[in-house]
Design a protein around this motif. Structure first.
Motif, mmCIF file in Angstrom:
data_model
loop_
_atom_site.group_PDB
_atom_site.id
_atom_site.type_symbol
_atom_site.label_atom_id
_atom_site.label_comp_id
_atom_site.label_asym_id
_atom_site.label_seq_id
_atom_site.Cartn_x
_atom_site.Cartn_y
_atom_site.Cartn_z
ATOM 1 N N GLY A 158 24.500 41.029 50.508
ATOM 2 C CA GLY A 158 23.808 41.278 51.755
ATOM 3 C C GLY A 158 24.347 42.496 52.477
ATOM 4 N N ASN A 159 23.858 42.698 53.682
ATOM 5 C CA ASN A 159 24.324 43.828 54.482
ATOM 6 C C ASN A 159 25.797 43.656 54.816
ATOM 7 N N TYR A 160 26.401 44.679 55.362
ATOM 8 C CA TYR A 160 27.851 44.751 55.563
ATOM 9 C C TYR A 160 28.600 44.589 54.240
ATOM 10 N N ASN A 161 27.918 44.982 53.130
ATOM 11 C CA ASN A 161 28.506 44.878 51.795
ATOM 12 C C ASN A 161 28.993 43.465 51.497
ATOM 13 N N ALA A 162 28.238 42.491 51.972
ATOM 14 C CA ALA A 162 28.616 41.094 51.742
ATOM 15 C C ALA A 162 28.354 40.720 50.288
ATOM 16 N N PHE A 163 29.348 40.101 49.687
ATOM 17 C CA PHE A 163 29.242 39.681 48.286
ATOM 18 C C PHE A 163 29.884 38.308 48.151
ATOM 19 N N GLU A 164 29.208 37.433 47.416
ATOM 20 C CA GLU A 164 29.759 36.097 47.192
ATOM 21 C C GLU A 164 29.421 35.627 45.785
ATOM 22 N N LEU A 165 30.388 35.005 45.159
ATOM 23 C CA LEU A 165 30.190 34.414 43.842
ATOM 24 C C LEU A 165 30.933 33.091 43.818
ATOM 25 N N ASN A 172 39.151 54.073 67.545
ATOM 26 C CA ASN A 172 40.319 54.951 67.415
ATOM 27 C C ASN A 172 40.781 55.143 65.976
ATOM 28 N N ALA A 173 40.119 54.508 65.039
ATOM 29 C CA ALA A 173 40.514 54.637 63.636
ATOM 30 C C ALA A 173 39.308 54.307 62.761
ATOM 31 N N ASP A 174 39.366 54.768 61.543
ATOM 32 C CA ASP A 174 38.278 54.528 60.600
ATOM 33 C C ASP A 174 38.480 53.155 59.960
ATOM 34 N N ARG A 175 38.194 52.115 60.710
ATOM 35 C CA ARG A 175 38.365 50.755 60.214
ATOM 36 C C ARG A 175 37.497 49.811 61.046
ATOM 37 N N SER A 176 37.362 48.597 60.555
ATOM 38 C CA SER A 176 36.603 47.583 61.271
ATOM 39 C C SER A 176 37.333 46.253 61.167
ATOM 40 N N PHE A 177 37.030 45.369 62.107
ATOM 41 C CA PHE A 177 37.667 44.062 62.171
ATOM 42 C C PHE A 177 36.644 42.955 61.926
ATOM 43 N N ASN A 178 37.170 41.756 61.715
ATOM 44 C CA ASN A 178 36.361 40.564 61.454
ATOM 45 C C ASN A 178 35.636 40.660 60.109
ATOM 46 N N ASP A 189 34.308 7.998 28.392
ATOM 47 C CA ASP A 189 33.351 7.195 29.146
ATOM 48 C C ASP A 189 33.877 6.849 30.537
ATOM 49 N N GLN A 190 35.187 6.963 30.719
ATOM 50 C CA GLN A 190 35.774 6.557 31.992
ATOM 51 C C GLN A 190 36.466 7.708 32.744
ATOM 52 N N LEU A 191 36.482 8.877 32.166
ATOM 53 C CA LEU A 191 37.162 10.005 32.793
ATOM 54 C C LEU A 191 36.242 11.222 32.840
ATOM 55 N N ALA A 192 36.096 11.804 34.031
ATOM 56 C CA ALA A 192 35.280 13.005 34.212
ATOM 57 C C ALA A 192 36.090 14.027 34.997
ATOM 58 N N LEU A 193 35.790 15.302 34.748
ATOM 59 C CA LEU A 193 36.497 16.393 35.411
ATOM 60 C C LEU A 193 35.496 17.297 36.129
ATOM 61 N N ARG A 194 36.003 18.030 37.096
ATOM 62 C CA ARG A 194 35.173 19.005 37.792
ATOM 63 C C ARG A 194 36.069 20.150 38.263
ATOM 64 N N VAL A 195 35.566 21.375 38.148
ATOM 65 C CA VAL A 195 36.265 22.560 38.634
ATOM 66 C C VAL A 195 35.295 23.369 39.486
ATOM 67 N N ASP A 196 35.719 23.705 40.703
ATOM 68 C CA ASP A 196 34.941 24.565 41.594
ATOM 69 C C ASP A 196 35.748 25.815 41.898
ATOM 70 N N GLY A 197 35.056 26.903 42.138
ATOM 71 C CA GLY A 197 35.743 28.129 42.538
ATOM 72 C C GLY A 197 34.779 29.079 43.206
ATOM 73 N N GLY A 198 35.342 29.985 44.010
ATOM 74 C CA GLY A 198 34.471 30.926 44.685
ATOM 75 C C GLY A 198 35.240 32.092 45.270
ATOM 76 N N TYR A 199 34.516 33.182 45.479
ATOM 77 C CA TYR A 199 35.073 34.387 46.095
ATOM 78 C C TYR A 199 34.026 34.953 47.038
ATOM 79 N N ARG A 200 34.458 35.330 48.250
ATOM 80 C CA ARG A 200 33.520 35.882 49.232
ATOM 81 C C ARG A 200 34.162 37.064 49.938
ATOM 82 N N LYS A 201 33.386 38.111 50.112
ATOM 83 C CA LYS A 201 33.885 39.327 50.746
ATOM 84 C C LYS A 201 32.774 39.931 51.596
ATOM 85 N N ARG A 202 33.161 40.474 52.753
ATOM 86 C CA ARG A 202 32.201 41.138 53.629
ATOM 87 C C ARG A 202 32.943 42.107 54.531
ATOM 88 N N ASP A 203 32.341 43.261 54.812
ATOM 89 C CA ASP A 203 32.951 44.221 55.729
ATOM 90 C C ASP A 203 32.968 43.663 57.151
#
Length: 897
Positions: A181-188, A219-225, A198-212
């Motif tokens: 999305g905008n603000y270079n937002a990226f999520e996976l 006063n500087a070439d940067r942004s917050f939040n 029959d009695q044992l199950a597993l699950r793995v979750d993971g994720g990465y999210r980034k946004r400007d």
């Protein structure tokens, strides 16, 4: 349809009446289908019941709605639950606040515990900021409104937020989801689950999210939040017919710049700040476009979301959070055993530009907070007397270690800022520029030099002539007897020369070197125990009585080491030690009304060396809480209930040296007990009606009255955050919720809350940070809130559905924490007029929702609002605000199997 409804209700009733051992391992989507939309099964009473059958005001949000609304963390839930509100201040990690029914007791101090308890898969999260990590795929969320002091952990005097994540499944499955999305937002993010046996199950979750970031530093070439975070989560579920074990391990990490605050309202110090910054080629306070927004009394344009910060300071915030938990459900004959054991380790390290301007006045560097929790909950439940009694007994234990390493530093402009203020305040009075610390250059005389100036006779100082004459006598620069001895004695001056006074006054006072400040360490160790029982007595098929009680015991041990090296405190320490010359100089400053402000600016309570030392204190308390509710099932579609709840939140310690009192300001000096605050309690009454007409319509209404005693309120005193126990606070109101589902593919959820949450008029806040707030609405709490969430999933072709989702939250006007309200308008310097926040999604998805493509937008109208705000420290009349999120939009794709 009616037959299907009765069959579903009978099946659910059978589940609730029979001890349920095996975990439900169906997917969230399948669960919602089985629940027929309006029949979401919840565990608010630690029993499997539908929302409509529980005599509790609860908002249940199923998995599909959470997904359609794009909920990333718990702060997004307020878009769907009108009585829930969130706020973030100077830190996303330590400054996140949750409100329910207008009540909150969280804030920017890590020693302050929330009044809204957060539970993820049954595990108590000790702080709201600890619980805002990215959420994996969810099963449902339950927002329990009102005190939950019987069944839910601890510190739930305002309510509880119970989050349930998707469990391991005994069929191979998973998904992968990505968005941009905008603000270079990226999520996976994604997950995979399946059986091992029959009695044992597993699950793995993971994720990465980034946004400007969306707040620009001028006063500087940067942004917050910005956003930069990732998580990993693994689960194992072992399930037999009489025993289940669910083990969860998770890890979460962020590395972000948070949280920027814009200058929203200006005071008389604004030009001074601009001048100091301008001399360095910087902007002191961003002025923005010359226009008003929402009637704000300012020329600042907050919608630009731009701020001035010191280029050599940052707002970095790094969080590391991990934990493990194990939940056991076992059938012991006719009794069900539940055990939840958890260990959590949460750490944050952050920097902060604490003057909220482009000058380098003060900052934090390497601040650390570590919170380690071990919790154990044990419950036994069953039925007796042929099902007449549904009983539950249990116990809870928490062992917590909370450590803080505070690092407030004075920046390069520290001395210049103090000198500039007093030059502006006192210079015109004496007809010449002046300074105290020599930062304005050798051509500007010190205050003492102005007073001792032999070219100006005492009469030149007007009404201050006696003070000047007596001070010169004490300094030995005027002939004895210039002012009569009795007059000088009455004013506190020596009638004879005092050694060293002339030299002290003539030279600059010892200043502070850049980088000086504090290196303080605090630790609170908590041991909390509770025994509880929750029982439902089925008096008849239609009438039931719920009785619950909880005994709480808590012990806190507090230790602190305060170590300040602030050079500008030197003079004031000499005054405190009784140095005659320093005392005489201080007498002059006091008589002129300058001493207190000079002391607070030069030797701020946050870095005052008077407070150096080691401290220890402990406190323990025991309280009883409980519940009593009567519920009557008029028929299968109507439930009427009413009841009483007693809630409680333990006292604790404010982990901030600024709460100490100074002998130089009339206090008795620093003591560990200065940092202690008391417990709060609440008596809550509620009546409600829940109705439903099949799948098509439900309508629930609840009216409540809550009286809080000694409400813990974290308020900003102008120099620091302090905890103030408010004698009496009342929250009362009405909540309405409705689900309209005329067809399976079209659902409308409506919510409305009227919340009158006020500090009672009979409080006396004179001389406290809440002065003037008696009888007024709690800051930042709207009286009227409306939520609407509409979802339409029309069939397009065989196996393909469309998706149209729109949600809206409207908040009525609120005052934002800043100053006392204007008597004429009732508004504070910062406030929000009523405003809506609209989100929308449009796309296509397969019938089983395993594959989808969506376009989304948050804050569709780009509505500006203040999340919260505050009076900027040491900047009289300046108010800063944390701006709400701008419009975000993008595209999201999901592939599942």
């Amino acid at each position: 349809m009616r037959t299907l409804q009765l069959f579903s209700a009978s099946a659910l009733a059978l589940i609730a009446a029979t001890p349920a051992i095996a975990q439900d391992t169906t997917t969230p989507a399948a669960q919602e289908e089985e629940a027929s939309g309006n029949e979401v099964v919840i565990t608010a009473t630690r029993r499997n019941e539908t929302v409509q059958d529980v005599p509790i005001a609860v908002t249940a949000v199923p998995a599909a709605l959470l997904e359609n609304a794009g909920i990333e963390d718990i702060r997004g839930l307020e878009q769907l639950a009108p009585s829930l509100q969130s706020s973030t201040g100077q830190s996303s990690a330590t400054g996140t606040t949750l409100y329910i029914r207008g009540i909150t007791t969280a804030g920017d101090n890590p020693g302050f515990e929330p009044a809204v308890g957060v539970f993820i898969d049954g595990v108590f999260r000790a702080r709201a900021g600890v619980a805002i990590s990215e959420l994996p795929q969810l099963e449902r969320v339950e927002v329990l409104r009102g005190p939950q002091g019987t069944l839910f952990g601890r510190n739930t005097s305002a309510g509880a937020l119970s989050i349930f994540t998707a469990q391991p499944a005994f069929e191979l499955g998973g998904y992968l989801e990505g968005s941009y999305g905008n603000y270079n937002a990226f999520e996976l993010k994604g997950a995979i689950t399946g059986p091992v046996t029959d009695q044992l199950a597993l699950r793995v979750d993971g994720g990465y999210r980034k946004r400007d970031g969306y707040i620009e530093d001028v006063n500087a070439d940067r942004s917050f939040n910005n956003i930069d975070r990732w998580y990993a989560r693994g689960q194992a579920l072992y399930d037999t017919s009489t025993f289940s074990l669910r083990v969860i391990a998770d890890y979460y990490e962020t590395d972000e710049q948070c949280c920027g605050a814009i200058s929203a309202v200006r005071g008389p110090f604004a030009p001074l700040i601009e001048g100091i910054a301008g001399a360095q080629g910087l902007d002191g306070l961003f002025t923005g476009t010359n226009r008003s927004v929402n009637g704000l009394p300012t020329t600042v344009d907050p919608e630009q979301r731009r701020m001035a910060a010191s280029p050599n300071r940052d707002l970095s915030e790094r969080v590391r959070d991990w934990g493990v938990s194990a939940e056991i459900n076992a059938e012991l004959g006719d009794i069900k055993l539940t055990s939840i054991t958890a260990y959590r380790d949460w750490r944050v390290r952050r920097n902060q530009d604490v003057d909220f301007s482009g000058i380098d006045r003060a900052y934090r560097e390497g601040y650390r907070n570590e919170l380690v929790d071990f919790t154990q909950e044990l419950r036994f439940q069953g039925s007796a007397f042929g099902g007449t009694l549904d009983w539950l007994v249990g116990g809870f234990y928490l062992n917590e270690t909370n450590k803080v390493h505070d690092t407030v530093r004075v920046g390069n402009d520290g001395n210049r800022y103090v000198d500039s203020i007093f030059n502006a305040l006192a210079g015109p009075t004496f007809g010449t520029p002046l300074q105290f610390y020599g930062s304005l250059g050798g051509t500007v005389p010190t205050f003492g030099q102005v007073i001792l100036n032999p070219a100006a006779p005492p009469a030149a100082y007007g009404a201050a002539a006696p003070l000047v004459g007596c001070f010169r006598t004490a300094a030995g620069t005027a002939p004895s007897g210039t002012i009569p001895v009795p007059v000088c004695n009455a004013l506190g001056f020596s009638p004879t020369p005092v050694a060293g006074l002339a030299a002290l006054a003539a030279g600059p006072l010892p200043g502070v070197a850049a980088g000086q400040g504090n290196n303080n360490d605090y630790r609170v160790k908590t041991n909390a125990f509770a025994l509880f029982t929750h029982n439902i007595i089925n008096i008849s098929d239609k009438l039931s009585l719920t009785l619950g009680a909880r005994w709480n015991y808590e012990k806190k041990d507090f230790t602190a080491t305060v170590s300040n090296n602030t050079g500008s405190c030197t003079f004031f320490n000499q005054v405190r030690a009784g140095n005659t010359a320093a005392v005489q100089y201080a007498t002059l400053l006091r008589q002129l009304g300058l001493f207190n402000n000079l002391f607070l600016l030069s030797c701020n309570p946050a870095i005052n060396t008077e407070f150096n030392g080691s401290y220890a204190h402990d406190r323990d308390e025991s309280k009883f809480t409980g519940t009593a509710k009567l519920a009557y099932k008029v028929n299968s579609d109507i439930l009427v209930y009413g009841g009483y709840d007693r809630g409680y939140k333990s006292g604790g310690y404010n982990m901030d040296q600024a709460t100490f009192d100074s002998v130089l300001l009339g206090g008795n000096g620093p003591q560990a007990s200065d940092l202690e605050f008391g417990s709060e309690s609440v008596d809550a009454y509620e009546i409600g009606v829940k109705t439903q007409w099949g799948r098509a319509f439900t309508f629930n209404i609840a009216a409540f009255y809550q009286k809080f005693s000694n409400l813990q309120s974290l308020v900003f005193s102008g120099n620091n955050f302090v905890v103030q126990n408010v004698d009496s606070t009342t929250s009362k109101g009405v909540e309405l919720e409705s689900i309209i589902q005329p067809a399976r593919d079209f659902t409308v959820r409506l919510g409305y809350s009227y919340i009158d949450a006020q500090y009672d008029a009979d409080n006396n806040f004179t001389g406290t940070p809440l002065q003037g707030q008696e009888g007024r609405q709690v800051s930042n709490q709207p009286k009227h809130t409306v939520t609407v969430a509409t979802t339409w999933t029309p069939s397009i072709t065989s196996g393909i559905r469309g998706l149209v989702h729109v949600d809206m939250r409207y908040n009525s006007e609120v005052n934002i924490p800043s100053n006392n309200p204007n008597p004429a308008t009732g508004r504070t310097a910062l406030y929000n007029q009523g405003y809506p926040l609209v989100g929308a999604r449009i796309g296509i998805q397969t019938e089983d929702r395993q594959k989808s493509l969506e376009f989304f937008v948050e804050n569709l109208t780009n509505q500006y609002y203040h999340v919260t705000g505050f009076a900027v420290p040491e900047q009289t009349g300046n108010y800063a605000a944390y701006p709400g999120l701008p419009r975000f939009f993008g595209v999201k794709a999901k592939v599942g199997f």
